[in-house]
Design a protein around this motif. Sequence first.
Motif, PDB file in Angstrom:
ATOM      1  N   SER A  21      38.582  15.684 -18.239  1.00  8.95           N
ATOM      2  CA  SER A  21      39.225  16.980 -18.417  1.00  8.95           C
ATOM      3  C   SER A  21      38.685  17.694 -19.650  1.00  8.95           C
ATOM      4  O   SER A  21      38.588  17.102 -20.731  1.00  8.95           O
ATOM      5  CB  SER A  21      40.740  16.790 -18.544  1.00  8.95           C
ATOM      6  OG  SER A  21      41.377  18.029 -18.745  1.00  8.95           O
ATOM      7  N   GLY A  22      38.303  18.937 -19.499  1.00 12.32           N
ATOM      8  CA  GLY A  22      37.762  19.721 -20.603  1.00 12.32           C
ATOM      9  C   GLY A  22      36.261  19.618 -20.765  1.00 12.32           C
ATOM     10  O   GLY A  22      35.662  20.426 -21.479  1.00 12.32           O
ATOM     11  N   ALA A  23      35.634  18.640 -20.127  1.00 15.56           N
ATOM     12  CA  ALA A  23      34.176  18.476 -20.206  1.00 15.56           C
ATOM     13  C   ALA A  23      33.506  19.317 -19.130  1.00 15.56           C
ATOM     14  O   ALA A  23      34.120  19.631 -18.099  1.00 15.56           O
ATOM     15  CB  ALA A  23      33.796  17.012 -20.042  1.00 15.56           C
ATOM     16  N   PRO A  24      32.241  19.709 -19.332  1.00 15.02           N
ATOM     17  CA  PRO A  24      31.540  20.475 -18.294  1.00 15.02           C
ATOM     18  C   PRO A  24      31.343  19.637 -17.039  1.00 15.02           C
ATOM     19  O   PRO A  24      31.280  18.409 -17.115  1.00 15.02           O
ATOM     20  CB  PRO A  24      30.197  20.818 -18.956  1.00 15.02           C
ATOM     21  CG  PRO A  24      30.024  19.799 -20.031  1.00 15.02           C
ATOM     22  CD  PRO A  24      31.398  19.482 -20.518  1.00 15.02           C
TER      23      PRO A  24
ATOM     24  N   ASP B  54      46.579  14.674 -12.738  1.00 16.80           N
ATOM     25  CA  ASP B  54      46.560  13.631 -13.749  1.00 16.80           C
ATOM     26  C   ASP B  54      46.437  12.232 -13.157  1.00 16.80           C
ATOM     27  O   ASP B  54      46.413  11.246 -13.895  1.00 16.80           O
ATOM     28  CB  ASP B  54      47.840  13.704 -14.598  1.00 16.80           C
ATOM     29  CG  ASP B  54      47.919  15.019 -15.370  1.00 16.80           C
ATOM     30  OD1 ASP B  54      46.850  15.538 -15.750  1.00 16.80           O
ATOM     31  OD2 ASP B  54      49.034  15.519 -15.578  1.00 16.80           O
TER      32      ASP B  54
END
Length: 212
Positions: A105-108, A167
């Motif tokens: 999550s949050g990574a490219p 999640d």
Amino acid sequence: MGRPEQWQTHERGATLVFALCLLVAILLLGASAAQMALQGEKAARGERDRHIAFQAAEEALMDAQHDIEGLPGAPGRSTLFAPDSAAGFAPACKGEPGLCLPAASGAPPVWLSTDLGVADSGTVAYGQFTGAAMQTGQGFLPFKRPRYMIELLPFHPPGEEAGASADAPVGVPSGAGYLYRVTVIGFGAQEDTQVVLQTYYRKQGQAPGEAP
């Protein structure tokens, strides 16, 4: 008595200068026309090369689909692509070649951080698992075979909240299971001509009422 001869000399000199200027203008126009023609030919070659790369990329999308679904006599890895299974998929494509779990999550996205055209980057060469053949490396043919990667993504049926299982650990079925993000790269006759295409694919054969 010598004055008319001087006028004639001046006239001949002026005519010579005018002729030289006209010749220079014609040469400049010719050079400009030749340059425009060369630029047009170069643009046409580039467009043709991009078309070759685009066609190769489209072929790679179809090859990835056959890898997922299988073909009569060439099942590929179709058994790994069960709608509710993540078998073979691993972070950074370190499991089965070209099968990638999504980025944290949050990574490219994985496909953005992968050199798609390199053999040891976790991508799959066209025909590697399906046996499909493609001529390359001569004339108006791709420089080399296209490559593809397949990312596993959760599938949310119509009406289901998209974040309902966001999640949940990857590998645990969520409702209707998974779909696949397929990213491919195709090459033109020149190696530096590349086209990247991407599609989302849902394996066929779902239960009635599921979206394809």
